[in-house]
Design a protein around this motif. Sequence first.
Motif, PDB file in Angstrom:
ATOM      1  N   ASP A 431      -2.753  -7.453 -27.160  1.00 29.71           N
ATOM      2  CA  ASP A 431      -3.896  -6.889 -26.427  1.00 29.71           C
ATOM      3  C   ASP A 431      -3.437  -5.923 -25.337  1.00 29.71           C
ATOM      4  N   LYS A 432      -2.514  -5.060 -25.686  1.00 35.38           N
ATOM      5  CA  LYS A 432      -2.030  -4.072 -24.735  1.00 35.38           C
ATOM      6  C   LYS A 432      -3.133  -3.068 -24.408  1.00 35.38           C
ATOM      7  N   THR A 433      -3.066  -2.520 -23.216  1.00 33.13           N
ATOM      8  CA  THR A 433      -3.938  -1.415 -22.858  1.00 33.13           C
ATOM      9  C   THR A 433      -3.411  -0.151 -23.521  1.00 33.13           C
ATOM     10  N   LEU A 434      -4.300   0.592 -24.174  1.00 31.26           N
ATOM     11  CA  LEU A 434      -3.871   1.800 -24.866  1.00 31.26           C
ATOM     12  C   LEU A 434      -3.400   2.851 -23.871  1.00 31.26           C
ATOM     13  N   PRO A 435      -2.462   3.701 -24.278  1.00 29.97           N
ATOM     14  CA  PRO A 435      -2.059   4.816 -23.408  1.00 29.97           C
ATOM     15  C   PRO A 435      -3.240   5.738 -23.145  1.00 29.97           C
ATOM     16  N   VAL A 436      -3.123   6.556 -22.124  1.00 29.21           N
ATOM     17  CA  VAL A 436      -4.152   7.564 -21.855  1.00 29.21           C
ATOM     18  C   VAL A 436      -4.148   8.574 -23.000  1.00 29.21           C
ATOM     19  N   PRO A 437      -5.269   9.281 -23.238  1.00 32.72           N
ATOM     20  CA  PRO A 437      -5.367  10.179 -24.399  1.00 32.72           C
ATOM     21  C   PRO A 437      -4.242  11.204 -24.507  1.00 32.72           C
ATOM     22  N   LYS A 438      -3.714  11.668 -23.385  1.00 32.65           N
ATOM     23  CA  LYS A 438      -2.658  12.689 -23.481  1.00 32.65           C
ATOM     24  C   LYS A 438      -1.372  12.115 -24.073  1.00 32.65           C
ATOM     25  N   ASN A 439      -1.243  10.785 -24.078  1.00 34.79           N
ATOM     26  CA  ASN A 439      -0.083  10.139 -24.700  1.00 34.79           C
ATOM     27  C   ASN A 439      -0.437   9.439 -26.012  1.00 34.79           C
ATOM     28  N   HIS A 440      -1.633   9.714 -26.542  1.00 40.30           N
ATOM     29  CA  HIS A 440      -1.936   9.246 -27.884  1.00 40.30           C
ATOM     30  C   HIS A 440      -1.099  10.035 -28.883  1.00 40.30           C
ATOM     31  N   VAL A 441      -0.868   9.417 -30.020  1.00 33.26           N
ATOM     32  CA  VAL A 441      -0.159  10.096 -31.103  1.00 33.26           C
ATOM     33  C   VAL A 441      -1.194  10.578 -32.108  1.00 33.26           C
ATOM     34  N   TYR A 442      -1.201  11.874 -32.338  1.00 37.06           N
ATOM     35  CA  TYR A 442      -2.134  12.487 -33.270  1.00 37.06           C
ATOM     36  C   TYR A 442      -1.357  13.034 -34.466  1.00 37.06           C
ATOM     37  N   GLN A 443      -2.003  13.045 -35.595  1.00 40.90           N
ATOM     38  CA  GLN A 443      -1.400  13.671 -36.770  1.00 40.90           C
ATOM     39  C   GLN A 443      -2.426  14.625 -37.368  1.00 40.90           C
ATOM     40  N   THR A 444      -2.059  15.904 -37.423  1.00 39.31           N
ATOM     41  CA  THR A 444      -2.953  16.937 -37.939  1.00 39.31           C
ATOM     42  C   THR A 444      -2.399  17.447 -39.264  1.00 39.31           C
ATOM     43  N   ILE A 445      -3.292  17.570 -40.244  1.00 39.05           N
ATOM     44  CA  ILE A 445      -2.910  17.976 -41.597  1.00 39.05           C
ATOM     45  C   ILE A 445      -3.458  19.366 -41.867  1.00 39.05           C
ATOM     46  N   TYR A 446      -2.558  20.269 -42.219  1.00 39.23           N
ATOM     47  CA  TYR A 446      -2.926  21.642 -42.565  1.00 39.23           C
ATOM     48  C   TYR A 446      -2.756  21.789 -44.073  1.00 39.23           C
ATOM     49  N   LEU A 447      -3.845  22.165 -44.733  1.00 41.72           N
ATOM     50  CA  LEU A 447      -3.943  22.071 -46.184  1.00 41.72           C
ATOM     51  C   LEU A 447      -3.681  23.401 -46.872  1.00 41.72           C
ATOM     52  N   ASP A 448      -2.864  23.353 -47.921  1.00 37.31           N
ATOM     53  CA  ASP A 448      -2.647  24.477 -48.826  1.00 37.31           C
ATOM     54  C   ASP A 448      -1.924  25.633 -48.136  1.00 37.31           C
TER      55      ASP A 448
END
Length: 561
Positions: A431-448
């Motif tokens: 039940d950890k507190t999530l990091p602030v949004p600027k330290n979230h890990v995002y994955q963006t997919i660029y297609l074709d």
Amino acid sequence: MSNSNSKQSILIIGAGCSGMAAAYSLSLQPQNYNVTLTDKSHTLGGSATSYELDDHLFGADYINDGVQGASPVFHNTLSMFESVLGFRASDVGMQISFGNTVDSFWSNVFPSHLVDQFQQDIKKFGRVLNTIKRFEIFFALIPVDKMLKIFNFHPSFGDRMVYPLVALFFGTGNETKHISSAILERVFLDPSMRLFEFSEKSLLASVPHMKAFPELSRIYGKWKSKIQSNGNVKILASNQVNSIERGTKEAKNAGGNIRASLTDLKNSHHRFESFDQVIFACDADSALKILDAGSGSTWRERKILGNVLYKWDVTVTHHDYDYMRKNYQMTYDSKYNAERYDLDSKKAFEFAQKHWRPLYLIKMYEEDPSQVEMSFDLTHYQGQFEGMPSVGTDADLKPQDAPPTERQAGNQGKEHSQSATSDGSQHIERDKTLPVPKNHVYQTIYLDQDSSDRWTKYQVNRDKIILEKWWKQQSHRFQHYAGTVPWLWTINGKNNTCFAGAYTLVNMHEVAMVSGFSAAYQLGAPYPFKDDENCARLFRLYLLLAHMSRMRSEDRSGFFS
């Protein structure tokens, strides 16, 4: 089928999900089979990989990369990972955020103006799904964009709602408009492939519950140990199959039907080995390349496998929150609320205000809304960021029982990354507190890659990029369901050769696993979940479709089972 007086020697090319599934089935009868499973990568899992993170910055020491999770109806996958290997997938509510203007935004969390705009199309869509199901053979050859025109849907309904929804959840990317209408119907109605529950009020009935996988590098490492435990399977990473000769004089002289040329990529050592059978658990292009480098592919193989179209996508894993805010709707904003005053809508608005945490996000190109980029908020999606053990909550094993032997590290991507060095032990902080949004890990997919002139990839701050990977992705165009899927049975099992992989039907982890089980089953190996009807339902369907076969008499309850 295997000979009772001698073991069959089987070569499996590709140690992703389908190759591992085939090897597992064959490992269950060590008296009948000797198996060599190869992969040119130094880690197992194919596109199902894990990558090392900076725990202090991001609140977790790994991400699952490439494959994130599964629908709860992916029974073969979950039975293997949980019942056989002892891991536990976690439940996650799949909030989606599509578009970031009043004219384009919609979500499954609360009704928006766009949902109200297409209310009549949404109601009609439900009726059309049932029509497609009734005449599925006919609609299998009709692409989605043509189907929407046949039933006179508003063009923007497809662009804004149907295409991005299927692209994101089903992995069809920017080819969604060209996929078979029957595939679209199945993601809503098929009990083995269903991802959505239809609602005539909002298209999606609710926030669907999905399964997020535990650490995939531990799963595949444990799976490797399980497969090898009976002593009849060798698993060789960093080993490339260069060519295959089938039925040649050299193959016969070597004592088999198959003569394989292999290279150990760790030391460049080249060798030849002979086998009785080969399973290509790799992509169709690679299978043809290996065959044509040897004794050659047949005209049917060239026609059927050569019809599979691949495109190159790239994923950028990063922590650039400014980029995400610019291109996606990251926060709840009441300006998107539909003008509804009923109790259910009011509750949905209140829920969104308090609990808005989208996992899947879509950006549409305004010049062509049917074309998209998509992102995941991995911090919201994957349970380790909230303290879930890397083997899953309430798993049957401890992290130290399944070290992350297949975890990748380094900054050069899949083929050149190093192996991580963790011993498997893990400090658990639930039940950890999530990091602030600027330290979230995002994955963006660029297609074709051919459409890269539209990509926003270069807006991502280079200093905030964690990992960049290129992926060879199958195109789900309708030609695939006219020229490849219905004809695989004509090449499977011929010339001591079987083909497995998600491309044989649709790009889903569950299909990949069932295809591997089916290839092994056709060689006489057992299907491990024959007594589980939820698992066997898709297996029977796939066996019929890809092999024109049914389960053996001892494995079925009736003639048509």
